[in-house]
Design a protein around this motif. Sequence first.
Motif, short mmCIF file in Angstrom:
data_model
loop_
_atom_site.label_atom_id
_atom_site.label_comp_id
_atom_site.label_asym_id
_atom_site.label_seq_id
_atom_site.Cartn_x
_atom_site.Cartn_y
_atom_site.Cartn_z
N PRO A 37 0.84 -1.20 0.00
CA PRO A 37 0.00 0.00 0.00
C PRO A 37 0.87 1.25 0.00
N HIS A 38 0.54 2.20 -0.82
CA HIS A 38 1.32 3.43 -0.92
C HIS A 38 1.08 4.25 0.33
N VAL A 39 2.16 4.50 1.07
CA VAL A 39 2.04 5.14 2.37
C VAL A 39 2.78 6.47 2.37
N PHE A 40 2.11 7.52 2.87
CA PHE A 40 2.73 8.84 3.00
C PHE A 40 3.59 8.85 4.25
N LEU A 41 4.84 9.28 4.11
CA LEU A 41 5.76 9.37 5.25
C LEU A 41 6.27 10.79 5.36
N ASP A 42 6.38 11.28 6.57
CA ASP A 42 6.86 12.63 6.85
C ASP A 42 7.91 12.54 7.94
N MET A 43 9.14 12.94 7.64
CA MET A 43 10.23 12.89 8.61
C MET A 43 10.12 13.97 9.69
N GLY A 44 9.38 15.02 9.40
CA GLY A 44 9.29 16.11 10.37
C GLY A 44 10.67 16.70 10.64
N HIS A 45 11.04 16.80 11.91
CA HIS A 45 12.35 17.34 12.28
C HIS A 45 13.45 16.27 12.27
N ASP A 46 13.07 15.02 12.08
CA ASP A 46 14.05 13.94 12.07
C ASP A 46 14.75 13.86 10.72
N ALA A 47 15.82 13.09 10.66
CA ALA A 47 16.57 12.90 9.42
C ALA A 47 16.42 11.49 8.86
N GLU A 48 15.60 10.67 9.53
CA GLU A 48 15.40 9.29 9.09
C GLU A 48 13.94 8.89 9.34
N LYS A 49 13.48 7.95 8.52
CA LYS A 49 12.13 7.41 8.69
C LYS A 49 12.11 6.00 8.14
N VAL A 50 11.51 5.07 8.87
CA VAL A 50 11.38 3.68 8.43
C VAL A 50 9.97 3.46 7.91
N CYS A 51 9.88 2.84 6.73
CA CYS A 51 8.58 2.50 6.18
C CYS A 51 7.98 1.36 7.01
N PRO A 52 6.74 1.52 7.49
CA PRO A 52 6.14 0.47 8.31
C PRO A 52 5.77 -0.80 7.53
N TYR A 53 5.76 -0.73 6.20
CA TYR A 53 5.42 -1.91 5.40
C TYR A 53 6.64 -2.70 4.96
N CYS A 54 7.65 -2.03 4.38
CA CYS A 54 8.79 -2.75 3.81
C CYS A 54 10.06 -2.62 4.65
N SER A 55 10.01 -1.83 5.71
CA SER A 55 11.13 -1.62 6.63
C SER A 55 12.34 -0.93 6.00
N THR A 56 12.16 -0.29 4.85
CA THR A 56 13.25 0.49 4.26
C THR A 56 13.51 1.70 5.14
N LEU A 57 14.77 1.95 5.44
CA LEU A 57 15.16 3.13 6.20
C LEU A 57 15.48 4.23 5.20
N PHE A 58 14.72 5.30 5.22
CA PHE A 58 14.95 6.45 4.36
C PHE A 58 15.73 7.49 5.16
N LYS A 59 16.86 7.94 4.60
CA LYS A 59 17.72 8.92 5.25
C LYS A 59 17.72 10.21 4.43
N TYR A 60 17.46 11.33 5.09
CA TYR A 60 17.43 12.61 4.40
C TYR A 60 18.84 13.08 4.08
N ASN A 61 19.07 13.49 2.83
CA ASN A 61 20.34 14.04 2.38
C ASN A 61 20.01 15.36 1.67
N ALA A 62 20.32 16.48 2.32
CA ALA A 62 19.97 17.80 1.79
C ALA A 62 20.66 18.12 0.48
N GLU A 63 21.69 17.39 0.11
CA GLU A 63 22.41 17.64 -1.14
C GLU A 63 21.69 17.05 -2.36
N LEU A 64 20.70 16.20 -2.13
CA LEU A 64 19.97 15.56 -3.23
C LEU A 64 18.72 16.35 -3.57
#
Length: 81
Positions: A37-64
Amino acid sequence: MAGHRIPHFQNTAGHAAIEIGAKEFMCVGAHPPYDHPHVFLDMGHDAEKVCPYCSTLFKYNAELDDVTTIPAGCSYDELAA
């Protein structure tokens, strides 16, 4: 929210972590038919967020930009070579 585009990311290759240039995004899992299921994720003030379905760890990189991804541990230069 309607004023800006929400990028969608998938992790078909199964990387444990992915660097992205967006703090608000959709995770879709892998390419269909292996998506979740397509899930909306918002890191807020954090720099990382884990998808609750696939467990992928998304890391914010301001250079991208908001559509470029890099598997964690790789550099942009390595991918361009």
